[in-house]
Design a protein around this motif. Sequence first.
Motif, short mmCIF file in Angstrom:
data_model
loop_
_atom_site.label_atom_id
_atom_site.label_comp_id
_atom_site.label_asym_id
_atom_site.label_seq_id
_atom_site.Cartn_x
_atom_site.Cartn_y
_atom_site.Cartn_z
N LYS A 1 0.83 -1.21 0.00
CA LYS A 1 0.00 0.00 0.00
C LYS A 1 0.86 1.25 0.00
N VAL A 2 1.95 1.25 0.76
CA VAL A 2 2.85 2.41 0.78
C VAL A 2 3.45 2.63 -0.60
N ILE A 3 3.90 1.56 -1.25
CA ILE A 3 4.47 1.68 -2.60
C ILE A 3 3.43 2.18 -3.58
N ASP A 4 2.20 1.67 -3.47
CA ASP A 4 1.12 2.11 -4.36
C ASP A 4 0.83 3.60 -4.15
N ILE A 5 0.83 4.05 -2.89
CA ILE A 5 0.50 5.45 -2.60
C ILE A 5 1.55 6.38 -3.17
N PHE A 6 2.81 6.11 -2.89
CA PHE A 6 3.85 7.09 -3.18
C PHE A 6 4.55 6.86 -4.53
N LEU A 7 4.76 5.62 -4.93
CA LEU A 7 5.45 5.39 -6.20
C LEU A 7 4.53 5.67 -7.38
N PHE A 8 3.23 5.33 -7.23
CA PHE A 8 2.28 5.52 -8.32
C PHE A 8 1.36 6.71 -8.09
N ASN A 9 1.71 7.56 -7.11
CA ASN A 9 1.03 8.84 -6.87
C ASN A 9 -0.46 8.69 -6.57
N HIS A 10 -0.81 7.61 -5.86
CA HIS A 10 -2.19 7.43 -5.42
C HIS A 10 -2.31 7.91 -3.96
N TYR A 11 -2.15 9.22 -3.80
CA TYR A 11 -2.08 9.77 -2.44
C TYR A 11 -3.44 9.77 -1.74
N ASN A 12 -4.52 9.76 -2.51
CA ASN A 12 -5.85 9.79 -1.92
C ASN A 12 -6.28 8.38 -1.50
N ILE A 13 -6.77 8.27 -0.27
CA ILE A 13 -7.28 7.00 0.23
C ILE A 13 -8.62 7.27 0.90
N SER A 14 -9.62 6.47 0.58
CA SER A 14 -10.96 6.70 1.10
C SER A 14 -11.00 6.55 2.62
N TYR A 15 -12.04 7.10 3.20
CA TYR A 15 -12.20 7.09 4.66
C TYR A 15 -12.21 5.66 5.20
N SER A 16 -13.03 4.79 4.62
CA SER A 16 -13.13 3.41 5.12
C SER A 16 -11.84 2.64 4.87
N ASP A 17 -11.21 2.85 3.70
CA ASP A 17 -9.95 2.16 3.41
C ASP A 17 -8.85 2.59 4.37
N CYS A 18 -8.86 3.86 4.75
CA CYS A 18 -7.84 4.37 5.67
C CYS A 18 -7.97 3.72 7.04
N LEU A 19 -9.20 3.61 7.54
CA LEU A 19 -9.41 2.99 8.85
C LEU A 19 -9.08 1.49 8.80
N THR A 20 -9.39 0.84 7.69
CA THR A 20 -9.03 -0.58 7.53
C THR A 20 -7.51 -0.74 7.51
N PHE A 21 -6.84 0.13 6.77
CA PHE A 21 -5.39 0.15 6.69
C PHE A 21 -4.79 0.31 8.09
N LEU A 22 -5.34 1.25 8.86
CA LEU A 22 -4.88 1.50 10.23
C LEU A 22 -5.08 0.27 11.10
N PHE A 23 -6.24 -0.37 10.98
CA PHE A 23 -6.54 -1.53 11.82
C PHE A 23 -5.53 -2.66 11.61
N PHE A 24 -5.26 -3.02 10.37
CA PHE A 24 -4.34 -4.12 10.11
C PHE A 24 -2.91 -3.78 10.53
N CYS A 25 -2.48 -2.55 10.28
CA CYS A 25 -1.11 -2.15 10.65
C CYS A 25 -0.92 -2.19 12.16
N TYR A 26 -1.86 -1.60 12.91
CA TYR A 26 -1.71 -1.53 14.36
C TYR A 26 -1.89 -2.91 15.00
N THR A 27 -2.80 -3.73 14.48
CA THR A 27 -3.00 -5.06 15.04
C THR A 27 -1.75 -5.91 14.88
N CYS A 28 -1.15 -5.86 13.69
CA CYS A 28 0.06 -6.66 13.45
C CYS A 28 1.25 -6.14 14.25
N LEU A 29 1.38 -4.82 14.38
CA LEU A 29 2.47 -4.26 15.18
C LEU A 29 2.32 -4.67 16.64
#
Length: 323
Positions: free
Chosen positions: A87-115
């Motif tokens: 997701k980080v590579i997709d955001i910054f390498l391919f300039n997809h800086y916009n992420i929807s509200y629900s996708d952002c919270l899902t992204f946060l959930f998986f990152c924090y749970t795994c950490l």
Amino acid sequence: MEFFNSASGKNITFVRPAYFIISGFIGIPNMKYYYVFLFFLYITSVLGNTAVMVVIYLDRNLQTPKYVAVFNLAFVDLIGSSALVPKVIDIFLFNHYNISYSDCLTFLFFCYTCLSMQALNLVALAYDRLVAIIYPLHYQMKVTHKFMFSLIASFWIIGIISTLTAVGLLTRLSFCKSSVIIDSFFCDHGQIFRLACNDYTPSRVIGNLLPITILYLPFAIILLSYIFISRALAKVATFQERAKAFKTCTAHLSLVAIYFIPVLITFTMSANIHPNARIINLSLTSVFPPMLNPIIYVLQTHEIKVSVRRIFKFRRQSKIMIK
């Protein structure tokens, strides 16, 4: 919606943003090379952790309570890396800086749970080493498959509930703009709630509790376990016996060092670190441990090295028999 309709004494219409803008790496020079480096770390992490899981699954000699925890750590590293790096590579390498509200919270959930699971899993491995060294005669009774499965399941419940609580409180926040800029490389909890227009005190409280639950408390428990181990080893008669017993802890100590030390340094010295340096440090501390963990366990754990040799030997013999 009246709960959201006052801020600073003025009536304001609060909204959930249509999307967030992730801007963490924007403006840092030569970042394309860094994305290639992240991709290399990710591929190494996927291959290494998958190999460790396959070896433990195939070799019955490794299907012990200790390696249940090692298998879970490899699984968490695999899921965490896959949730973050692509997701980080997709955001910054391919300039997809916009992420929807629900996708952002899902992204946060998986990152924090795994950490959080990475840190808590190291606690399970610390308990295994503590019992093995201090109570070697009772190890089979104290560290059973049932106990280890129960311990890891309880850690998963703690990690998921704490992260769900943080995400749930974020859904109660409203923002004054339809798009919100997050100055981080992922959907950072602290970055999000500080941008809200209404009262974010509950999110701030959980934001202060999360590091204690998933970082400082596990580190303190692990540190305490090694204090007990050191005291027990000090009573051992010969230096050779102490060295042999402590050698069984080297793999776990290496994992603890590469996970906790960079994170603790970054958090404790964040005020004195340039924002760009802090973002890069945090990104490295998120991807380096999952990449190094399987390498450390393969190189420093005798049982896994023996198992890998046995598997390769069996494959060579099978090919010879087929020919």
